[in-house]
Design an enzyme around this catalytic site. Structure first.
Site, short mmCIF file in Angstrom:
data_model
loop_
_atom_site.label_atom_id
_atom_site.label_comp_id
_atom_site.label_asym_id
_atom_site.label_seq_id
_atom_site.Cartn_x
_atom_site.Cartn_y
_atom_site.Cartn_z
N ASP A 187 44.34 31.86 59.81
CA ASP A 187 45.17 32.30 60.94
C ASP A 187 44.36 33.15 61.93
O ASP A 187 43.15 33.31 61.75
CB ASP A 187 46.39 33.04 60.38
N GLY A 222 45.95 27.21 69.49
CA GLY A 222 45.50 26.54 70.71
C GLY A 222 44.98 27.49 71.78
O GLY A 222 44.68 27.06 72.89
N ASP A 242 53.93 29.05 67.12
CA ASP A 242 54.69 28.65 65.92
C ASP A 242 55.90 27.78 66.26
O ASP A 242 56.63 28.05 67.21
CB ASP A 242 55.19 29.89 65.18
C1 GLA Z 1 51.33 32.96 62.12
C2 GLA Z 1 51.11 31.47 61.88
C3 GLA Z 1 52.28 30.93 61.08
C4 GLA Z 1 52.40 31.68 59.76
C5 GLA Z 1 52.51 33.18 60.02
C6 GLA Z 1 52.42 33.99 58.75
O1 GLA Z 1 52.46 33.19 62.89
O2 GLA Z 1 50.98 30.81 63.10
O3 GLA Z 1 52.13 29.56 60.86
O4 GLA Z 1 51.30 31.40 58.98
O5 GLA Z 1 51.48 33.64 60.88
O6 GLA Z 1 52.50 35.36 58.99
#
Ligand code: GLA
Length: 684
Positions: A187, A222, A242
């Site tokens: 992440d 992205g 997300d």
């Molecule tokens: C980010 C990612 C998500 C998820 C959360 C977890 O928002 O983009 O897909 O993994 O972190 O905290």
């Protein structure tokens, strides 16, 4: 007061703390000098690094498939060992493993907030009392693979702040490999502004240095256009913020991911985020669209719902092997948009067998006919094409027309290829109803249905029927049956549909059914939805539009408001309509791009209003206003800005059935485009 319709990805702002801290980190961790071979946290000599071409590792030759807990549990306590083991069991028991689902992945919140004295990650003892290796072993014992999560930052994204991998790449990768991890989602939160390429390349190298094949899933939303640089850094990269379990979220992510088709291929995939199928925020029709479009886009298919509680419909969607085969096609092409107009999308994917998958996707709120041809999707000229409907599991042949009436928010997914043996398949029969008929309550609507034989062979004993909701009647006003319909021929039938007295305004679904006998002797029925809009006749005299019910309203940010400004994304959250300091008691508060339709029924003469940007946008935003009478633009303003006072607009709408109020973005995107139709009146 922000009102940018595109949400900043989580951590996108907080994660961008740049400067001295980052420099210090680079200096102390060896991130900047990846060739120095040393103990914990620093890389070994380049000689031990694994192959440079990720595909040479044989990883992700087709988009990864599996499960990740995030979309169903987030950080809740039900994310634990029992869940992960339960999912692995279900993968095997319900045939999902056999259908191709392979990875069982943990997301954020699996660790304790602090590393141990040796700098190692420590599993949360409540969620994972037996540690991570025990779970990985269990998953492996089922013949499945195991994935884990961390962030390319100092902490993960959850506000609780679990340790991230930045500066610990080599030791964390080694720990993962020792546990038997096969997949890492990496992440982007709390990244201290360190260059993304550097952060993800370092983890790539650290994963390779373990000697264990580990899929590297880049999750930087992205932000740094990873599709341009990550093909040899990760096996997949998120292209957007997300996803959430709503139609709007899924749709917006789909639209951001579609144009990136040229960048995807075997071993390096665009990732429009994990599946929401089964989480309850969309209808099954919408989830079928989600799953169809993710497959056409060759997206990773990571199930995001708790399968221990899934409905049979959810299993049917996720387990549809014909759709999965589209996603997993070994040619590895992401489907591309062929056309998109009025909410009718045609997206085509070239397949390894030379055929095409064609998605006919209806974004709009009422059924629509969506059509293309074998030639347009890139197939060679042929006397007949095999056409397979991947949701209905039916095959037919066509001479070239590829079309269907697609329900609101639905997708018809077809595989089409030239086939010398076309004559052995029944002809495709298409059923459509014209337009989107409109009627007042207690009156009749006219509908024309068409049954078309799209093949080369005839169908027999053809009859068509139309059924409405309780209390409605549909009577044919012309022939509803024929003994034979030749290849290429059509049966057109006119219908008078009576709408019962007292029917509330809205769109009502009627079902059109055609029955026939195929040349192979089978009795077949096809159905198509028809939407009838029930409207209220406008009152005689002059009315404020905000006192009338509209036929439809689409808005760029939150709902259209009556006698209020647009406000934010909630309903009723606007303020008094105010343009250039002048307040108005009546009117509509909208946000570009906006279209509000009113039924005029041919009885109205004009629309007048004062228009402009609402003061709530500050001195920002540009918009333009248009009034349409059916298909004719009856009035328009030029581009208006927030320094202008309200402008008058008036339009002659004589004879129009439908009056449409349109606000466009003035050509500069829709940010801050809070627009008002103040004192907007309709004369009838
Ligand atoms: C980010 C990612 C998500 C998820 C959360 C977890 O928002 O983009 O897909 O993994 O972190 O905290």
């Amino acid at each position: 007061m922000r009102h940018l319709p595109v949400r900043t990805p989580p951590g996108g702002v907080a994660g961008r703390v740049v400067g001295a801290l980052a420099a210090a980190l680079l200096a102390t961790t060896g991130l900047a000098a990846p060739a120095a071979a040393h103990s914990d946290g620093t890389p070994p000599s380049p000689a031990t690094a694994a192959p440079a071409d990720p595909l040479a590792e044989g990883l992700a030759p087709t988009p990864p498939m599996g499960f990740n807990n995030w979309n169903s549990t987030h950080c809740r306590a039900d994310f634990n060992e029992a869940m992960i083991k339960g999912i692995a069991d279900i993968f095997v028991e319900k045939g999902l493993k056999e259908a191709g689902y392979e990875y069982v992945n943990l997301d954020d919140c699996w660790a304790k907030p602090q590393r141990d004295a040796d700098g190692k990650l420590v599993p949360d003892p409540v969620r994972f009392p037996n540690g991570i290796k025990a779970v990985a072993d269990y998953v492996h014992s089922k013949g499945l693979k195991f994935g884990i999560y961390t962030s390319a930052g100092t902490k993960t994204c959850n506000p609780a702040g679990f340790p991230g991998g930045l500066g610990h790449e080599y030791s964390d990768a080694k720990q993962f490999a020792d546990w038997g991890v096969d997949y890492l989602k990496y992440d982007n939160c709390n990244n201290l502004g360190v260059d993304a390429k550097l952060r993800y390349k370092t983890m790539r190298d650290a994963l390779r240095a373990t000697g264990r094949p580990i899929v590297h899933s880049i999750c930087e939303w992205g932000e740094n256009r990873p599709w341009e640089w990550a093909a040899d850094v990760g096996h997949l990269w998120r292209t957007t913020g997300d996803i959430s379990d709503s139609w709007g979220s899924m749709l917006s992510i789909m639209k951001q991911n579609l144009p990136l088709a040229p960048y995807a291929g075997p071993g390096h995939w665009n990732d429009p985020d994990m599946l929401e199928v089964g989480n309850g925020g969309m209808t099954d029709t919408e989830y079928r669209t989600h799953f169809s479009m993710w497959s056409v886009m060759a997206a990773p298919l990571l199930i995001g719902s708790d399968l221990r509680k899934a409905t049979p419909e959810t299993f049917e969607i996720l387990g549809n092997r014909e759709v999965i085969a589209v996603d997993q096609d070994r040619l590895g092409k992401q489907g591309a948009v062929l056309s998109s107009e009025g909410g009718r999308w045609v997206v085509t994917k070239e397949m390894a067998d030379g055929g095409r998958t064609v998605a006919l996707f209806n974004e709009s709120g009422s059924p629509q006919r969506i059509a293309t041809t074998a030639e347009a999707v890139g197939l060679p000229d042929a006397p007949g094409y095999r056409m397979r409907d991947l949701w209905q599991h039916r095959s037919s042949h066509t001479t070239g027309t590829i079309s269907a009436t697609v329900p609101a928010h639905g997708t018809v997914l077809l595989r089409v290829a030239p086939d010398e043996k076309w004559a052995g398949l029944p002809p495709a029969v298409e059923l459509t109803a014209d337009g989107s008929p409109t009627a007042e309550e207690g009156r009749t609507a006219g509908i024309v249905s068409t049954v078309a034989d799209l093949g080369r062979t005839p169908v027999r004993d053809v009859s068509v029927s139309l059924a409405g909701p309780a209390g409605w009647t549909a009577v044919p006003a012309s022939r509803p049956s024929v003994p034979v319909l030749q290849g290429g021929a059509r049966l057109r039938t006119e219908w008078k549909v009576s709408v019962p007295d007292g029917t509330d305004p809205g769109t009502y679904d009627l079902a059109l059914t055609a029955k026939y006998r195929t040349p192979q002797g089978d009795r077949t029925a096809v159905t198509a939805p028809v939407g009838v809009r029930v409207v209220v006749a406008p009152p005689a005299g002059v009315s404020q539009l905000s006192d009338l019910g509209w036929m439809s309203a689409a808005n760029g940010w939150g709902p259209v408001e009556k006698d209020r400004s647009n406000g934010e994304s909630g309903a009723g959250d606007g303020r008094p309509i105010t343009i250039g300091g002048q307040a108005f008691a009546k009117g509509l508060g909208v946000h570009a791009a906006s279209t509000v339709e009113y039924y005029a029924g041919g009885k109205c003469s004009g629309v007048t209003a004062r228009v402009g940007l609402d003061d709530e946008a500050g001195l920002r935003g540009t918009v333009a206003f248009e009034i349409w009478a059916d298909g004719r633009k009856a009035a328009s303003t030029g581009t208006l800005t927030n320094v202008m006072p309200s402008q008058p607009i008036s339009a002659d709408v004589s004879g129009a059935q439908v009056v449409r109020l349109v606000v466009t973005d003035g050509g500069d995107g829709i940010d801050y485009d809070h627009a008002d139709w103040a004192d907007a009146k309709l004369s009838c």
